[in-house]
Design an enzyme around this catalytic site. Sequence first.
Site, short mmCIF file in Angstrom:
data_model
loop_
_atom_site.label_atom_id
_atom_site.label_comp_id
_atom_site.label_asym_id
_atom_site.label_seq_id
_atom_site.Cartn_x
_atom_site.Cartn_y
_atom_site.Cartn_z
N ARG A 108 0.67 -1.26 0.21
CA ARG A 108 -0.01 -0.21 -0.18
C ARG A 108 0.95 1.29 0.05
O ARG A 108 0.29 2.38 -0.38
CB ARG A 108 -1.13 -0.30 1.23
CG ARG A 108 -1.99 -0.85 0.86
CD ARG A 108 -2.81 -1.36 2.10
NE ARG A 108 -2.04 -2.50 2.59
CZ ARG A 108 -2.55 -2.68 4.03
NH1 ARG A 108 -3.62 -2.26 4.83
NH2 ARG A 108 -1.95 -3.95 4.58
N GLU B 106 5.18 -10.38 15.37
CA GLU B 106 4.75 -10.86 16.63
C GLU B 106 5.30 -12.41 16.53
O GLU B 106 5.73 -12.59 17.71
CB GLU B 106 3.31 -10.73 16.55
CG GLU B 106 2.58 -10.79 17.78
CD GLU B 106 1.03 -10.68 17.86
OE1 GLU B 106 0.76 -10.34 16.79
OE2 GLU B 106 0.57 -11.15 18.75
P1 AMP Z 1 4.06 -2.21 11.53
O1 AMP Z 1 5.28 -2.79 11.16
O2 AMP Z 1 3.50 -2.85 13.09
O3 AMP Z 1 4.19 -0.78 11.95
O4 AMP Z 1 3.01 -2.54 10.75
C1 AMP Z 1 2.91 -1.71 9.52
C2 AMP Z 1 2.39 -2.60 8.39
O5 AMP Z 1 1.23 -3.58 8.63
C3 AMP Z 1 1.82 -1.73 7.37
O6 AMP Z 1 2.48 -1.96 5.95
C4 AMP Z 1 0.51 -1.73 7.42
O7 AMP Z 1 -0.26 -1.73 6.28
C5 AMP Z 1 0.11 -3.08 8.19
N1 AMP Z 1 -0.84 -2.91 9.31
C6 AMP Z 1 -0.42 -2.94 10.63
N2 AMP Z 1 -1.67 -2.99 11.30
C7 AMP Z 1 -2.66 -2.73 10.53
C8 AMP Z 1 -3.89 -2.39 10.85
N3 AMP Z 1 -4.74 -2.27 12.19
N4 AMP Z 1 -4.91 -2.01 9.74
C9 AMP Z 1 -4.07 -2.12 8.29
N5 AMP Z 1 -2.95 -2.34 8.27
C10 AMP Z 1 -2.05 -2.73 9.31
#
Ligand code: AMP
Length: 170
Positions: free
Chosen positions: A58, A95
């Site tokens: 995205r 995770e």
């Molecule tokens: P992070 O590495 O935990 O910051 O996760 C970010 C990535 O996971 C991004 O590419 C987001 O598109 C996806 N992502 C994580 N949590 C969500 C959520 N609640 N809704 C949509 N996409 C998420």
Amino acid sequence: MDLKSLIREVPDFPKPGISYKDITTILANPQALSYSIGQLEVQCKDMQPDHVAGIESRGFIFGTPLADRLKIGFAPIRKSGKLPSAVHIVKYDLEYGTDQLELHQDAFMSGSRVLVIDDLIATGGTAAAAAELVEKTGCVVAGFGFVIELLDLKGREKLPDVPVVSLVQY
Ligand code: AMP
């Protein structure tokens, strides 16, 4: 424009307890799509980027039109095994288990200022890995731009000390 009201929240997707922020409802609305790219442009241009890097997938959707508006180039940061030429690799923790992101070694001119774009920052692990990749190319992270930020997860604390823009916060 109230962008938040146009983001669809899907409870328990992809697993129980996760509130998924669905940006396809922004993409489907021409005013909201144009507004979100325009806001990223206005809020990120002071970072003076030479290049945009978008995180699969995205980050590609928002990053490429943003690069076009800023009149600079775009480079994709991709999941493992997708980029055809020589890559830098950064592994990062999920995770459960690990994942890896890749970036073409010759994606940018050395010393470029690179703006990293994704749709959403949650824990910040993905964006921090993207920043490490940019640094491996000998370039500088100029800043980060996200459409959505999940504040409770404090993702921006994992990022290098550069400007971070988000359009909508939860
Ligand atoms: P992070 O590495 O935990 O910051 O996760 C970010 C990535 O996971 C991004 O590419 C987001 O598109 C996806 N992502 C994580 N949590 C969500 C959520 N609640 N809704 C949509 N996409 C998420």
